[in-house]
Design an enzyme around this catalytic site. Sequence first.
Site, PDB file in Angstrom:
ATOM      1  N   SER A 129      35.798 -22.879 -39.034  1.00  0.00           N
ATOM      2  CA  SER A 129      35.189 -23.784 -40.011  1.00  0.00           C
ATOM      3  C   SER A 129      36.282 -24.575 -40.741  1.00  0.00           C
ATOM      4  O   SER A 129      37.012 -25.326 -40.119  1.00  0.00           O
ATOM      5  CB  SER A 129      34.296 -22.982 -40.959  1.00  0.00           C
ATOM      6  OG  SER A 129      33.447 -23.832 -41.691  1.00  0.00           O
ATOM      7  N   HIS A 164      30.716 -25.955 -36.331  1.00  0.00           N
ATOM      8  CA  HIS A 164      29.267 -25.672 -36.446  1.00  0.00           C
ATOM      9  C   HIS A 164      28.418 -26.792 -35.840  1.00  0.00           C
ATOM     10  O   HIS A 164      27.382 -27.161 -36.374  1.00  0.00           O
ATOM     11  CB  HIS A 164      28.883 -25.482 -37.922  1.00  0.00           C
ATOM     12  CG  HIS A 164      29.748 -24.531 -38.668  1.00  0.00           C
ATOM     13  ND1 HIS A 164      29.912 -23.215 -38.297  1.00  0.00           N
ATOM     14  CD2 HIS A 164      30.535 -24.703 -39.781  1.00  0.00           C
ATOM     15  CE1 HIS A 164      30.742 -22.612 -39.149  1.00  0.00           C
ATOM     16  NE2 HIS A 164      31.137 -23.496 -40.038  1.00  0.00           N
TER      17      HIS A 164
END
Length: 243
Positions: A129, A164
């Site tokens: 992330s 993501h």
Amino acid sequence: MKTGRERRLALLGGGFSTDDDGVLDDWVLGLVGAARPKVCFVPTASGDAPGYVDRFLAAFASRPVEAGVLPLFRRTLDDEALRTFLLGQDVVYVGGGNTANLLAVWRAHGVDRLLREAYDRGVLLCGISAGANCWAEGSHTDSFGPLTHLADGLGLLPGSVCPHYDGEPGRRPSYRAAVASGALPPGWAVEDGVGALFTEGRLTEAVTRVPEARLYRVEPDGEGGAAEHAVPCRPPSGGRVSP
């Protein structure tokens, strides 16, 4: 001393933060080739959240590694000790959270410069992330609330990164729009479950812990939009793939 090794970094769409099987973390450790690698977790993007640190230590306690943590919100190392610590690692593993905050704090402490030096000396850099976003020239982020582009990063990886890609609503169209408009340079979209290794800035390996997950190269299509090109991924136990 790791001088002379190739410069490598890995983008992770999983790991101890999100997965119970440890597949991607084991893949990272396998890239190092050391009997007992030193692995440093950097939780800056989460504000050094204690629970996140505990999860890292628990996940790596049973592995043959020397696990450490670099806190910056309650820093204890002086500049020279900090440099010695980071350059002595085999893996620097950056956690998720707020990408913009991470970059600001790193620069305030000079960690950005030390990570560049570690990278040049062959320390493997990786993260999930925000910990994937930070290595590129720009990224797709929710650092400011809504999904948007951040034309900022360490620039160790040419182009941009979107984490993501399949795991959060709005990621795919928003990132494609940013690349199409030129707000972000062409880059890499990482679906949850994927690991991507870059050597000297070039993709050299792509793996996935789940069959349906993909890594994509996203570029302007020349017609005002963006095109995505899926990269073949293998299970972490197989052979290499070509970009």
